[in-house]
Design an enzyme around this catalytic site. Sequence first.
Site, PDB file in Angstrom:
ATOM      1  N   GLU A 171       0.799  -1.223   0.000  1.00  0.00           N
ATOM      2  CA  GLU A 171       0.000   0.000   0.000  1.00  0.00           C
ATOM      3  C   GLU A 171       0.839   1.284   0.000  1.00  0.00           C
ATOM      4  O   GLU A 171       0.812   2.059   0.968  1.00  0.00           O
ATOM      5  CB  GLU A 171      -0.974   0.009   1.193  1.00  0.00           C
ATOM      6  CG  GLU A 171      -1.899  -1.200   1.224  1.00  0.00           C
ATOM      7  CD  GLU A 171      -2.905  -1.165   2.376  1.00  0.00           C
ATOM      8  OE1 GLU A 171      -2.805  -0.277   3.240  1.00  0.00           O
ATOM      9  OE2 GLU A 171      -3.796  -2.037   2.409  1.00  0.00           O
ATOM     10  N   GLU A 351      -5.572  -8.707   0.726  1.00  0.00           N
ATOM     11  CA  GLU A 351      -6.193  -8.365   2.016  1.00  0.00           C
ATOM     12  C   GLU A 351      -7.673  -8.125   1.787  1.00  0.00           C
ATOM     13  O   GLU A 351      -8.055  -7.445   0.826  1.00  0.00           O
ATOM     14  CB  GLU A 351      -5.610  -7.092   2.641  1.00  0.00           C
ATOM     15  CG  GLU A 351      -4.262  -7.245   3.270  1.00  0.00           C
ATOM     16  CD  GLU A 351      -3.766  -5.949   3.921  1.00  0.00           C
ATOM     17  OE1 GLU A 351      -4.594  -5.121   4.360  1.00  0.00           O
ATOM     18  OE2 GLU A 351      -2.539  -5.765   3.963  1.00  0.00           O
TER      19      GLU A 351
HETATM   20  O1  IFM Z   1      -4.396  -3.330   9.155  1.00  0.00           O
HETATM   21  C1  IFM Z   1      -4.324  -2.774   7.871  1.00  0.00           C
HETATM   22  C2  IFM Z   1      -3.158  -3.377   7.119  1.00  0.00           C
HETATM   23  O2  IFM Z   1      -1.950  -3.209   7.793  1.00  0.00           O
HETATM   24  C3  IFM Z   1      -3.022  -2.716   5.760  1.00  0.00           C
HETATM   25  N1  IFM Z   1      -4.279  -2.744   5.041  1.00  0.00           N
HETATM   26  C4  IFM Z   1      -5.460  -2.322   5.742  1.00  0.00           C
HETATM   27  C5  IFM Z   1      -5.573  -3.036   7.079  1.00  0.00           C
HETATM   28  C6  IFM Z   1      -6.843  -2.593   7.824  1.00  0.00           C
HETATM   29  O3  IFM Z   1      -6.835  -1.225   8.055  1.00  0.00           O
END
Ligand code: IFM
Length: 441
Positions: A171, A351
């Site tokens: 990210e 994710e």
């Molecule tokens: O916890 C975070 C993760 O570290 C990165 N993506 C989003 C998740 C939830 O906010």
Amino acid sequence: MSTHNLSRDHFPNDFKWGVATSSFQIEGAHDSDGKGPSIWDTFCDIDGKIADASNGHVACEHYRRWPQDVELIHGLGVNAYRFSISWPRVQPDGQGPWNEAGFAFYDQLIAALEQRGIEVHLTLNHWDLPQALQDLGGWANRDLCGHFTRYATEVARRFGHRLQSICTHNEPWVIAILGYEQGIFAPGIQSRSQAMQAVHHLLLSHGMALQAMRGLGVKAAMGIVLNLSPIYPASDDPKDLAKAHLDDGLILRWYMDALYKGSYPQDVIDHLGEDAPHVMPGDLNTIAQVNDFLGVNYYTRNFSSSGNPWDVASTGNEVTDMGWEVYPQGLTELLCRLHADYQPQRLWVTENGAAFKDQWVDGVVADPQRLAYIRDHIAATHAALKQGVPVGAYFAWSLMDNFEWASGYAKRFGLVHVDFETQKRTLKQSALWYRNFLSGQ
Ligand code: IFM
């Protein structure tokens, strides 16, 4: 197909089913065995930055409890685990000597996963930059591209042959925009020009690291993970439409155009004006390496408004404890759009998950909302597959409750509940559902 009727058999045999975590969020042991401080250690020490004034000193104590956590992962029946290396644990100041104790920790973790036949998906940078590199200006300093490439190369040299995949950055938008423009994440800077320079260096270092790691002959799939979502205008007002297009440029096209087309979108460059990053000749060619996979982190869709008031409640949809709308269709839409516009070789959902206010009652954690969220997003992934999108993986975020950055420990994303007083782990009902889904029950 109804989301209730979907089974694992509807997915290809080689589909990757996983859970994901990151180093700072679970490891704890912030200064053990030679680890150096990261920018998140520093940031947590600043009053008011973390909602519950917590830090990562202990977190889930994964650094000591990893054998138990590997058993948890194995018990879920997943075939893949995504986690990150803490750069300051293996190279305390980001430039100097390697910390063998840090590498030994990851070596034993990887070995335990290998023994259980669980694919290892490793991220190099999930935000915990060595503080010593921040002291040089962090990602706004071009020198970090070289430091990161050396770190990536060392990890690949040691572990590359045992890894299924290596992700350079998790990210980059969040790292740069929340960390350098909004200042709500480490390192807490508020400068748009520094943020955009940081974005550019993150992308450049991704390309440099891929070139260097491939030069070693490492066979692990290589790519990057982006936080992406479809952006909707808050209304039909032409100003909202224009804002939505610009926001799409800032959040999605900036990264995807650079990575897959070797250019930055001109409308966004024009919008940024003097805050646009300084780009050297050849940089964009370096950024546009072939990615074996594109990781997509999807949680919700976004709305853009040029100023007209807008409230997530107006969608009529459920909202998570983060205030994020539950909108599984957005994942299908996003995957289809990425495939149509950029044709990544493989798309992985790296994710996906939700925070809710879970209660542990007599050994049971009933979390029907998370269960439905995961189930419906798996169905949304399947819908994209059916439309011909080469989606090859789904990783639930997260294996267990952990340090949710500026929200501290108050927001629980885990499939596994963690009692942060006792470190007791309890499978939530969503974890039991995922386990049953994976075992075909
Ligand atoms: O916890 C975070 C993760 O570290 C990165 N993506 C989003 C998740 C939830 O906010």
